[in-house]
Design a protein around this motif. Structure first.
Motif, short mmCIF file in Angstrom:
data_model
loop_
_atom_site.label_atom_id
_atom_site.label_comp_id
_atom_site.label_asym_id
_atom_site.label_seq_id
_atom_site.Cartn_x
_atom_site.Cartn_y
_atom_site.Cartn_z
N PHE A 1 0.85 -1.19 0.00
CA PHE A 1 0.00 0.00 0.00
C PHE A 1 0.88 1.24 0.00
O PHE A 1 2.04 1.18 0.44
N PRO A 2 0.37 2.38 -0.47
CA PRO A 2 1.19 3.59 -0.52
C PRO A 2 1.79 4.01 0.83
O PRO A 2 2.83 4.65 0.86
N ASP A 3 1.17 3.59 1.94
CA ASP A 3 1.74 3.93 3.25
C ASP A 3 2.86 3.00 3.68
O ASP A 3 3.40 3.11 4.77
N GLY A 4 3.22 2.03 2.81
CA GLY A 4 4.31 1.11 3.10
C GLY A 4 3.87 -0.22 3.69
O GLY A 4 4.70 -1.10 3.92
N THR A 5 2.58 -0.40 3.93
CA THR A 5 2.08 -1.65 4.50
C THR A 5 2.08 -2.75 3.43
O THR A 5 1.44 -2.61 2.39
N HIS A 6 2.82 -3.83 3.69
CA HIS A 6 2.84 -4.98 2.78
C HIS A 6 1.55 -5.76 2.98
O HIS A 6 1.00 -5.81 4.08
N ILE A 7 1.07 -6.39 1.94
CA ILE A 7 -0.19 -7.14 2.01
C ILE A 7 -0.16 -8.19 3.11
O ILE A 7 -1.16 -8.41 3.79
N ASP A 8 0.99 -8.84 3.34
CA ASP A 8 1.09 -9.83 4.42
C ASP A 8 0.88 -9.18 5.79
O ASP A 8 0.25 -9.77 6.67
N GLU A 9 1.41 -7.99 5.97
CA GLU A 9 1.20 -7.27 7.24
C GLU A 9 -0.28 -6.97 7.45
O GLU A 9 -0.80 -7.12 8.55
N ALA A 10 -0.95 -6.54 6.39
CA ALA A 10 -2.37 -6.21 6.49
C ALA A 10 -3.18 -7.47 6.83
O ALA A 10 -4.06 -7.42 7.70
N LEU A 11 -2.86 -8.59 6.18
CA LEU A 11 -3.57 -9.85 6.49
C LEU A 11 -3.32 -10.30 7.92
O LEU A 11 -4.22 -10.78 8.60
N ASN A 12 -2.09 -10.16 8.40
CA ASN A 12 -1.76 -10.57 9.77
C ASN A 12 -2.41 -9.69 10.82
O ASN A 12 -2.53 -10.08 11.98
N ALA A 13 -2.86 -8.51 10.43
CA ALA A 13 -3.44 -7.56 11.38
C ALA A 13 -4.95 -7.74 11.58
O ALA A 13 -5.54 -7.07 12.42
N ILE A 14 -5.57 -8.63 10.80
CA ILE A 14 -7.03 -8.81 10.92
C ILE A 14 -7.35 -10.25 11.32
O ILE A 14 -6.56 -11.16 11.11
#
Length: 143
Positions: free
Chosen positions: A118-131
Motif C-alpha cells: 500500500f502507498p503507506d508502506g504496509t505490505h499485504i502480508d502485514e495487512a492480512l496478519n493484522a485482521i
C-alpha cells in the motif's frame, strides 16, 4: 465488456472467486462473491474518477440499485488501488479506505499481486496478519 475499450484497458490477471458472509448490519442476505481483477489502464485516457463513473454505469446496467449500504446487490465494483496514487475526494478515496481491514479484499489481492504494498508502506502480508478471519476452501469469515 472490456473489448469495447480496445487498447485503453487490458485485463492482466484475476483471482479465484471467494464467498464471504455478509459484513455489517445486514446479515440476513446471500453471501457475497468476491474477486480481484488486475487491469492495465491507459492513464493518458483514463482518470480514476472517470473509471469509477464507468464502473458505476456498468453496475447500473447489471441491475444495481443503490438502496441500503451493505445490502444485497447483483454487482459491486470498487477501485482498490490506482498504482501508488493517494487520493481523497467526495466520491473516491485511493487506496480504498477499508481495503486493509477486509479479508475478502486482501486474500484475492494477494493472489494476483503477492508483493502488493500500500502507498503507506504496509505490505499485504502485514495487512492480512493484522485482521481476524478464517477460511475454508473458498469461503471467508471475518468478525
Amino acid at each position: 465488456m472490456l473489448e469495447e475499450y480496445g487498447d485503453e484497458i487490458t485485463l492482466k490477471s484475476f483471482s479465484h472467486t471467494y464467498l464471504t458472509e455478509p459484513q455489517g448490519e445486514i446479515k440476513d442476505q446471500p453471501w457475497f462473491t468476491n474477486q480481484i481483477i488486475k487491469l492495465e489502464i491507459d492513464a493518458e485516457i483514463w482518470a480514476p474518477s472517470g473509471f469509477l463513473s464507468t464502473c458505476t454505469a456498468i453496475e447500473a446496467k447489471m441491475g444495481r440499485q443503490r438502496q441500503e449500504p451493505g445490502g444485497p446487490r447483483p454487482l459491486d465494483m470498487d477501485i482498490i488501488a490506482w498504482g501508488d496514487l493517494e487520493l481523497e475526494s467526495d466520491f473516491l478515496t485511493l487506496p480504498h479506505p477499508r481495503a486493509k481491514e477486509r479479508a475478502f479484499v486482501l486474500i484475492p489481492l494477494k493472489e494476483v499481486e503477492p508483493d502488493f504494498v500500500f502507498p503507506d508502506g504496509t505490505h499485504i502480508d502485514e495487512a492480512l496478519n493484522a485482521i481476524d478471519y478464517r477460511m475454508e476452501d473458498n469461503k471467508i469469515w471475518q468478525d
